[in-house]
Structure formats: structure tokens, C-alpha cells
Design an enzyme around this catalytic site. Structure first.
Site, PDB file in Angstrom:
ATOM      1  N   ASP A 211       0.805  -1.223  -0.016  1.00 52.65           N
ATOM      2  CA  ASP A 211      -0.201   0.153  -0.067  1.00 52.65           C
ATOM      3  C   ASP A 211       0.804   1.350  -0.055  1.00 52.65           C
ATOM      4  OD1 ASP A 211      -3.340  -0.637   1.456  1.00 52.65           O
ATOM      5  OD2 ASP A 211      -2.214  -1.383  -0.189  1.00 52.65           O
TER       6      ASP A 211
ATOM      7  N   ASN B 292      -2.722  -4.516  -1.250  1.00 47.60           N
ATOM      8  CA  ASN B 292      -4.036  -4.578  -2.086  1.00 47.60           C
ATOM      9  C   ASN B 292      -4.094  -3.416  -2.944  1.00 47.60           C
ATOM     10  OD1 ASN B 292      -4.727  -3.230   0.328  1.00 47.60           O
ATOM     11  ND2 ASN B 292      -6.844  -3.456  -0.390  1.00 47.60           N
ATOM     12  N   HIS B 293      -3.470  -2.293  -2.680  1.00 46.58           N
ATOM     13  CA  HIS B 293      -3.566  -1.261  -3.322  1.00 46.58           C
ATOM     14  C   HIS B 293      -2.473  -1.110  -4.540  1.00 46.58           C
ATOM     15  CE1 HIS B 293      -6.453   1.579  -1.777  1.00 46.58           C
ATOM     16  NE2 HIS B 293      -6.411   0.923  -0.948  1.00 46.58           N
TER      17      HIS B 293
ATOM     18  N   HIS C 124       0.819  -8.194   3.625  1.00 54.04           N
ATOM     19  CA  HIS C 124       0.257  -6.928   3.805  1.00 54.04           C
ATOM     20  C   HIS C 124      -1.264  -7.172   4.735  1.00 54.04           C
ATOM     21  CE1 HIS C 124      -1.474  -3.253   2.924  1.00 54.04           C
ATOM     22  NE2 HIS C 124      -2.661  -3.574   2.431  1.00 54.04           N
TER      23      HIS C 124
ATOM     24  N   SER D  29      -8.397  11.392 -21.968  1.00 50.30           N
ATOM     25  CA  SER D  29      -8.844  12.611 -22.316  1.00 50.30           C
ATOM     26  C   SER D  29      -9.761  13.335 -21.816  1.00 50.30           C
ATOM     27  CB  SER D  29      -9.245  12.810 -23.999  1.00 50.30           C
ATOM     28  OG  SER D  29     -10.117  11.860 -24.079  1.00 50.30           O
TER      29      SER D  29
ATOM     30  N   ASN E 165     -21.426  21.117 -26.073  1.00 53.71           N
ATOM     31  CA  ASN E 165     -20.873  21.998 -27.416  1.00 53.71           C
ATOM     32  C   ASN E 165     -21.562  21.293 -28.566  1.00 53.71           C
ATOM     33  OD1 ASN E 165     -19.292  19.924 -26.868  1.00 53.71           O
ATOM     34  ND2 ASN E 165     -17.366  20.995 -27.120  1.00 53.71           N
TER      35      ASN E 165
ATOM     36  N   GLU F 289     -16.804  17.201 -16.106  1.00 53.67           N
ATOM     37  CA  GLU F 289     -17.618  18.196 -15.869  1.00 53.67           C
ATOM     38  C   GLU F 289     -18.933  17.745 -15.406  1.00 53.67           C
ATOM     39  OE1 GLU F 289     -16.593  21.251 -19.249  1.00 53.67           O
ATOM     40  OE2 GLU F 289     -18.667  21.022 -18.831  1.00 53.67           O
TER      41      GLU F 289
END
Lengths: 162, 754
Positions: free
Chosen positions: B233, B265-266, B317, B690, B728, B737
Site C-alpha cells: 500500500d 491490495n492497493h 500486507h 482525455s 457543445n 464536468e
């Protein structure tokens, strides 16, 4: 008559609930026991303000015959119920607290030097640990003047406490 | 009056106590007037005791508040991880049905699959990185391999001063070298404390660079004389995950025998999508981020699974289960397991796809065994209560899980492979399948193919790894599925004892759980949890710690706490900050389940007064949110004069910042609740990161998601929504957004703004 008895019963059940809630917070194993070192915090969270000596005496009542490091709820509840019913160890009123500070302020300056307060708190009464001392100073010392304006300090703390 | 009650009235006692104290001081003050200088020793002592008494009580009250805050954070964290469960079962659903979405959009679905590993050879890749140009103006550290101490010093210095990010080329080269190195390591590393070396063991860091730097400051940098084990982690949640892994990997290459990293685990690309690491990489490395992330997938999967010191101390872990088999673990090809949330696939080549397409159109004749072992485990989650908005997934899953032998018993799973389950259903489509095995999603093909069987060895290996990385200790005996996390087990003291005995071990050191003091012992001191990210939930929430272990194998603990502000906050202030933050999170959670909560409250409010008792309020919240709330979450609500709760008041202080008018209130609530999951899915679809996805993709994803969850959302409403967000009108949606619109603003925040 009956009313007063009812309200006494209601009060007791309310007190029992408070004690149970506070106890449960520290009952990490969910088996109705808490670490003996946390009992002080639990008792204080129930609006009691015992001195260390008084706490010690109280513990003697609550602990097992052979201390196990754990406190059981069955012993904690009745003792604490009595304490709360008798209103033992009530919190200290603001003005009395202020007077205590004034007593330490020998020269009646209206403030205390950090060294003065440290000396009293670490050497007199039931001395603070270093950690406790540092924590108190960090909040109490006015950063500009480097003194403890105890009147303001007491005022501020008691407001926040409520 | 004379009713025999033994309770003195408050005012009486207060009065008498006050009088006593006053008398004390009055008499003493008189004396003080006579001797103007030093107070008598007795007096000073009394005053001191008074102050100390009062102060200790004050501190105790802060401690209580701290604990309440803590339990709120923990409840929310674990409830959040349940959401992870939802998401992973959705992925499974997607995987199982991807061919049949072919009609709609093959790309959409294939994007959920792991990208096929680049056929480029290692040498070619190294050459490719070599060609990446680093401008002369770049002021940051420049790496060359093999690394030297000068490089690690330069990295530490640059990161401390928060200057330049390490250039992408060096990151790629570093990861490339790390991958090469890790390939040579076994699954379980064996260390020894010979030459009276003390080994330092650190727990979760979660992107908190300050904590790592503090550890190095207090304990010294890694070196041949100063070996370290980092127990997983390293990334997610904190903002400096990239810097942390760069430093850790650099030291790994520099001191290969004295620096050891376990996988957590991460260290898992799907977790990273949700918990922030992916975002951090893409923000810091716009052009090469995707390539870095791809390479990281391999590196993470190559991290060793466990470390054993002196054959006596096991370090993993998460924890263990009653099935944990260290010898078996040592034999697994660990690199195959890229993510705990995506079970291993036999092959990603097209021949398998062909098979699947061929069997399209057939009703399920057989059900495969539990090859998707993740779902099998997750479907045993009894904590997913029906009231969470989905139409009784838990009731169907719990009935399924009772008809399926527990996934623990792998031998049963082998037999399962060749037989149908008792009710003819695929054991894993526990939500959206009607008895005939036909999906209810409208635009999918009407038939379902059961994917070919995967050998149960993979399933077993899978479970072994997930148990190691995800399990938590519990206090009662036994071993049960870890429903909070959605993976791994809760293992009891008996499981620990059995395991330690079996391999003649002395103790287990693990991490995975945040602890207030940075560490905690359990199972009679045989299990130690070590957590190294201080202030994990919030400034002031907890300390971090590390362990030093010498040849005597007696652990010594060292604690610390990073402080952000230059002026040291008092404990009181820190607790207040943490408290405020916890309550905010809790409020948001309440908001997300508003309509269910209101329905639950109304059930208790028989006379329609708008109030319920505090315990009823707590019960309602607990049942809807599956949270275990402390009694003192009262600041969230307004109390009526008689002490009962005005339950609608807990929703008052929040509002949405930019409400989208086209969206109905119930849709708003649904979208708000699932916004994190949606963000993850969008991020997965958005291959080039993107921030844009096509309207079609948005629509389909939402439909799939909502049908999978049996959330009743009008498809037309979604279409309208999609069209309206495409501001748009170019056919693509900026989903960041979109999600921004569902951010809630707390009343106090907006007050501060004005």
C-alpha cells in the site's frame, strides 16, 4: 410520591445508559471489559473530575481481587452509578479554577511565566508528565508575549469545554 | 420532600461543594495577604492539584471526541469498500457478457478487458525509452543505470523541495529495471537478522511522502547496515504516490539485499482507478502517463507476496486465512494476477473469443464451477442489505451462496465444475438473471453463454493471494469472508495459532488497517498491525509507526506524526478539525441515501411529528447505510426541545452546486450515490485519458450499470441527460464536468466563500 420515585428510576436508567455508552467506546473486544489504563478517561468522560488519588481509590473498588489488567462492566456499573448519583468529583467551576491560578501567581502579575507554571505542574500536587506539560503549554502560552494569561486561558477552555 | 430518595439534588451538593472550596480559598487568601510573596506549600499544592484535576478531565473529553471521530471515519471507510464490491461484480458481469454486447459496440466492452501485453521485446523497450529526449533545461534528477547513492540522494532532495517531477523517461527506465529485477525474486522472500542487524518494518504509506521522509529522518536511509521491509500500500489516497514508488524502487535497485517490498491490495490497477493513483499519474505525466501505468501493472504484479524473517516472523500486507498454504503460495506464478478485482484469464487470444461466439445462442446447459471465485466470495456477502437501492441482490445472492458450497472448500469446487448448481442458475450472475438464465437488459442479446471452465488451480491460487492481501484479524475464533472489504477473510486467533504452529513461526506482522497509535497488537500479541501513514483520515487522526526487529525478534515500536502547519496545533484543535471532517463525510453519506433514510425515519414517526427518538434515528441510519455509528453523531441533526431528533434537519446543510435542470430529483440522488463508481467506469472507457467519452458510450455504460443494479432509471431520462450535457453538441461528454455537477457543497463552505 410515585412521581418522584418514577423520576428517580428514570434518572437511574439514564445514568446506566450513559455509563454503558462510555464503557462501550473502550470495549474493543466487545466482551464487556476495558483496559484498566483507560478507566480514568472513561470516568472523566462521565463529567467526573477526580484527582489522581481519588481515581486510584475508585479503581481499588472496581478492580478484581487479583488485578488482571482488565475491568469488567459488572463491577464498573454499580460503582459508577453510585458515583454519579452522589455527584462525587464534580467539575470545578470557572471562578474557583481562576483562583487556583491566582494563588500560583505569587507576585500578582496577572500572568504566569511558562517556567513558573511548569515548575508547579511538574513538581507540585500530582505532577504532570512531560507530554501533559507540553500539551498544556502549547495551548496556554500566548505566542506573542510568551506568558500564560491565565484569565483568558481559563475563559477560553471552559467555553470550548461546553 | 421526605420520600426517601437518596439522591441529593444537584443544587444542594453544588452549593455545599462550592462553599467548601470558597471557604478553603478564602481562609487561605487571608493568609496570603499577610505573606505577600510565596504561597504556603500546602496552598500551592492544593492549587496545583485543582488545576491538574481539571486539566486531566479536559484532556479526557478530547480523547473521547477523538475516538468518536475515529469510529465515524472507519465506518465510512469500510462502507466505501463495500461499494468496491458492487463495482467488481459489475466488471465480472461485463466480462461474462462481453460478446453479446457486440451488437452495440465491441470497442466499449473490449476496453474493459486488460490490454493485451505488448509483444515488444524487453530490449526493444529499453531502447525505446532510451530514445525519449530529456531537454537540457530539465532541472530535475537524471538517472542512469546501475543506480548509485548519488541518484537516490538527488531524488530525495528533489522531492523534498517539491520541485520538478522526475522526467517520464527516467520513470519508465526505473520501472523497466525494477520489473527486470523483480522477475528474479521468489514469491516469498527469506531474510535473516544476522550480524546483529536490525530490520525496520514499515506499513501502509498511501502516498504520504512526508511520512516516508520522516521515517528516513528518524531511522536513517536504507543501506546495507540499515535494511527495510515495506509492507505494501505505497500508493493511493495520498498525493505523492508517484514520488514514493520512485524512491522505494530506486532503493530497491540500489540495495537489492537490504530493501524489500511486499505487495499490498492497493498495488492493483483497478484499485488505483478508484483511489487516486491513476489520476495522479495522468496529471503528472500527460504524455507518457498511460505507458507508465501499463508498466506499473506488471511491476505491481511482480512484487513479492510475503517476507519471512529468520524463519520465524511472517510479514504480509493483509493477513491469512484457514486455507493459507505457504508452500503452495511459493509455487504460484504471481505475475499472472494483475488485479484482485479481475480473476485470471486463461488466454486473451482470439481463439477463445471464437469459441464463445460459436456457442452464442445456446441456452446454458451446464454452469461452470466457481471459476470466477471473486464473485463467489462476494456473493456470500450478507451485509449487502436490500435497502441499499438495488432490488434485493443480497437475498438472491445469499440464497445462492447457501446452495453453493463455500468457496473455501476448493475440493468441492472441482466437483462443481461438471455439474449444474441446484437451481440451474449460473452461480455468479446473482443479480440480473431470471431463472431461465436470460438477461434482463433490453439491448443485449437474449441468450447467454456460460464461459468455458477455467481449471480450479487458478481459482485456488487466486484465493491464496487475495487472502494474503485483503484479510483482517478478528477477535472471535474462526475464519469468515471479509464482507466489509469484499475480499479476503476475517481470521480469528485460532487461525493464527494454527498457521504459526504449522510453519513454526513466532508471529505475524501485517498492515492494511489504520490504527490510532500507528500499531496494534492482537491475538495475544502474535499478530501486529503496523501502519505508517499518520493523519490518514484527517490531520490529527492518528500516528504512524514502524517496527525495529533485531536477532532477538522482539519488536520495538517507534511512533511519529507529521504536522502540516508550521504552528503546532493543540490537540484540541486537531481533534476539532478531524471531527469537522468526519461529520462532513457522514453528512454526505446521509445525503446520498436521502429518500431511503426519510422512508425509514417515517416508519418510526408514527404520529407524523417530524421527530423520532435518538435511538430510533440511530437505528434507521444504521440499517440504511450499514454504518455502525457512535451515539454522538448528534451534531448532524437538530434536536427538538424534548430531546428528540428532527430528522429532516440532517439534510439541510447540503446542496448541489450546479443543479442540472433536466435531471429529476430522484435521478440526482442516484447519480450522486454512484458517482464514484461512474467515475471509475468512465475512466476505464476513456482510453486516452482525455476526459471525454462519446455520448453513445455514456448511454450504454449508464444503462448497463443501472440494469445491473436494478436501479429503476428511465432510459429516456438518461438520453435527455446525455444530450443536455453535451454542451457543445459535438457528440462527446466531458465526464469530469458532468460529475462536477454532482458535487455537493456544504453550507459552511459556501458561507466562507461569501
Amino acid at each position: 410520591m410515585a412521581e418522584e420515585k418514577e423520576s428517580a428510576e428514570a434518572m437511574i436508567s439514564e445514568i446506566h445508559k450513559q455509563i454503558t455508552d462510555a464503557f462501550d467506546v473502550f470495549d474493543h473486544e466487545f466482551n464487556k471489559t476495558v483496559d484498566v489504563r483507560e478507566v480514568g478517561t472513561i470516568i472523566r468522560s462521565l463529567s467526573c473530575c477526580p484527582s489522581e488519588g481519588e481515581l486510584h481509590d475508585l479503581l481499588a473498588e472496581i478492580e478484581e481481587e487479583e488485578p488482571t489488567g482488565y475491568i469488567r462492566f459488572e463491577k464498573f456499573l454499580p460503582t459508577m452509578t453510585k458515583v454519579l448519583m452522589e455527584r462525587r468529583y464534580r467539575p470545578i467551576p470557572e471562578d474557583v479554577l481562576l483562583q487556583a491560578f491566582e494563588v500560583l501567581d505569587q507576585e500578582k502579575k496577572g500572568h504566569l511565566e511558562p517556567e513558573e507554571l511548569t515548575k508547579y505542574m511538574s513538581e507540585e500536587g500530582e505532577p504532570f508528565t512531560q507530554e501533559e506539560m507540553e500539551e498544556m503549554l502549547s495551548a496556554a502560552v500566548d505566542p506573542d508575549k510568551n506568558v500564560i494569561l491565565y484569565k483568558d486561558y481559563v475563559g477560553m477552555m471552559t467555553v470550548e469545554d461546553n | 420532600m421526605g420520600c426517601g430518595t437518596s439522591v441529593a439534588t444537584e443544587s444542594q451538593t453544588k452549593q455545599s461543594e462550592k462553599e467548601l472550596t470558597y471557604k478553603l480559598f478564602y481562609s487561605i487568601t487571608q493568609r496570603a495577604d499577610e505573606s505577600p510573596k510565596a504561597p504556603s506549600p500546602a496552598l500551592a499544592m492544593k492549587a496545583a492539584v485543582l488545576i491538574q484535576r481539571w486539566y486531566r478531565r479536559y484532556m479526557a473529553r478530547i480523547e473521547i471526541r477523538r475516538r468518536y471521530t475515529w469510529s465515524i471515519f472507519q465506518s465510512i471507510e469500510y462502507a466505501g469498500e463495500q461499494d468496491q464490491l458492487q463495482l467488481s461484480s459489475f466488471f465480472t458481469f461485463m466480462l461474462d457478457n462481453f460478446t453479446h454486447l457486440g451488437g452495440a459496440s465491441p470497442d466499449l466492452i473490449s476496453q474493459f478487458l486488460d490490454p493485451t501485453s505488448d509483444p515488444m521485446e524487453e530490449e526493444d523497450r529499453a531502447a525505446k525509452y532510451e530514445k525519449i529526449e530529456v531537454p537540457d533545461s530539465y532541472p530535475g534528477p537524471r538517472l542512469s543505470f546501475p543506480l548509485t547513492v548519488a541518484h537516490t540522494n538527488a531524488l530525495l532532495k528533489a522531492f523534498k523541495q517539491q520541485q520538478q517531477h522526475l522526467h517520464a523517461r527516467y520513470v519508465l527506465q526505473l520501472l523497466h529495471e525494477t520489473k527486470k529485477f523483480l522477475k528474479k525474486l521468489p514469491n516469498i522472500i527469506h531474510l535473516s537478522t544476522s550480524y546483529t542487524k536490525e530490520i525496520t518494518i514499515c506499513g501502509d504509506l498511501h502516498g504520504k511522502l512526508d511520512d516516508l521522509l520522516l521515517i528516513f529522518y528518524k531511522n536513517g536511509l536504507p543501506s546495507i547496515e540499515n535494511p527495510y521491509v515495506f509492507n505494501g500500500d505505497f500508493v493511493d489516497r495520498g498525493k505523492k504516490s508517484v514520488e514514493i514508488i520512485i524512491i522505494l524502487f530506486a532503493f530497491l535497485l540500489l540495495y537489492p539485499n537490504d530493501m524489500h517490498l511486499n505487495r499490498g491490495n492497493h498495488e492493483d490497477h483497478i484499485m488505483n482507478l478508484r483511489y487516486g493513483f491513476t489520476k495522479e499519474v495522468m496529471q503528472k505525466y500527460r504524455s507518457h502517463g498511460r505507458e507508465i501505468l501499463l508498466l506499473l501493472q506488471d511491476v505491481f504484479s511482480l512484487l513479492p507476496l510475503a517476507t519471512i524473517i529468520d524463519n520465524k516472523v511472517l510479514i504480509v500486507h493483509g493477513g491469512v486465512s484457514d486455507m493459507t498454504d505457504l508452500d503452495y503460495l511459493a509455487s504460484i506464478e504471481r505475475h499472472k494476477f494483475k488485479s484482485a478485482l479481475r480473476p485470471p484469464r486463461m488466454s486473451i487470444d482470439s481463439s477463445q473469443d471464437e469459441d464463445k461466439r460459436k456457442t452464442k445462442g445456446q441456452l446454458p446447459a451446464q454452469s461452470s464451477g466457481g471459476h470466477r471465485s471473486i464473485s463467489t466470495r462476494y456473493s456470500g456477502n450478507h451485509l449487502m442489505k436490500p435497502s441499499s437501492g438495488a432490488s434485493s441482490p443480497s437475498s438472491s445472492s445469499s440464497s445462492l451462496s447457501s446452495s453453493i458450497p463455500k468457496s473455501h472448500r476448493m475440493s468441492d469446487a472441482q466437483e462443481k465444475d461438471t455439474s449444474t448448481t441446484s437451481n440451474g442458475q449460473h452461480p455468479l450472475h446473482h443479480r440480473s438473471i431470471s431463472p431461465a438464465g436470460i438477461l434482463e437488459v433490453p439491448f443485449l442479446d437474449s441468450d447467454v453463454t456460460i464461459t468455458p471452465r477455467v481449471p480450479s488451480r487458478e481459482e485456488m491460487e487466486w484465493k491464496q493471494i487475495v487472502d494474503l492481501l485483503w484479510s483482517d484479524p478478528k477477535n472471535q475464533n474462526g475464519c469468515s469472508p471479509n464482507s466489509f472489504r469484499g475480499g479476503g477473510c476475517y481470521f480469528g486467533p485460532d487461525v493464527t495459532l494454527t498457521l504459526l504452529k504449522k510453519y513454526q513461526l513466532k508471529m505475524l506482522i501485517r498492515s492494511h488497517e489504520c490504527k490510532q497509535e500507528g500499531y496494534e497488537l492482537c491475538h495475544d500479541g502474535q499478530v501486529i498491525t503496523i501502519f505508517s501513514a499518520s493523519n490518514y483520515y484527517e490531520e490529527g487522526s492518528n500516528r504512524g509507526a514502524y517496527i525495529k526487529l533485531g536477532p532477538d525478534l522482539v519488536p520495538r515500536f517507534f511512533q511519529y506524526q507529521v504536522s502540516k502547519s508550521t504552528r503546532r496545533m493543540t490537540l484540541q484543535q486537531r481533534v476539532s478539525v478531524a471531527e469537522g471532517s468526519a461529520l462532513k463525510s457522514l453528512r454526505e453519506k446521509l445525503y446520498a441515501h436521502r429518500s431511503e433514510l426519510i422512508a425509514a425515519f417515517k416508519q418510526y414517526d408514527t404520529y407524523n411529528t417530524g421527530t423520532v427518538s435518538t435511538s430510533d434515528w440511530a437505528s434507521a441510519v444504521e440499517s440504511v447505510l450499514c454504518l455502525d455509528l457512535p451515539e454522538d453523531a448528534m451534531p448532524l441533526v437538530r434536536l427538538a426541545p424534548d430531546g428528540s431528533v428532527e430528522y429532516l434537519s440532517c439534510f439541510e446543510d447540503l446542496h448541489m452546486e450546479q443543479p442540472i435542470k433536466e435531471v429529476t430529483p430522484s435521478l440526482v440522488e442516484t447519480l450522486y450515490r454512484y458517482r464514484t463508481d461512474l467515475e471509475i467506469i468512465f475512466n476505464m472507457i476513456d482510453k486516452d485519458h482525455s476526459g471525454l467519452i462519446s455520448i453513445e458510450e455514456f448511454r450504454q455504460t449508464w444503462r448497463l450499470f443501472s440494469s445491473h443494479l436494478h436501479v429503476h432509471v428511465d432510459n429516456a431520462a438518461i438520453d435527455d441527460l446525455a444530450r443536455s450535457i453535451d454542451f457543445n453538441k459535438d457528440g462527446s461528454i466531458d465526464f469530469n464536468e458532468f460529475l462536477e455537477a454532482f458535487r455537493v457543497v456544504h453550507k459552511l463552505d459556501s458561507k466562507e466563500k461569501h
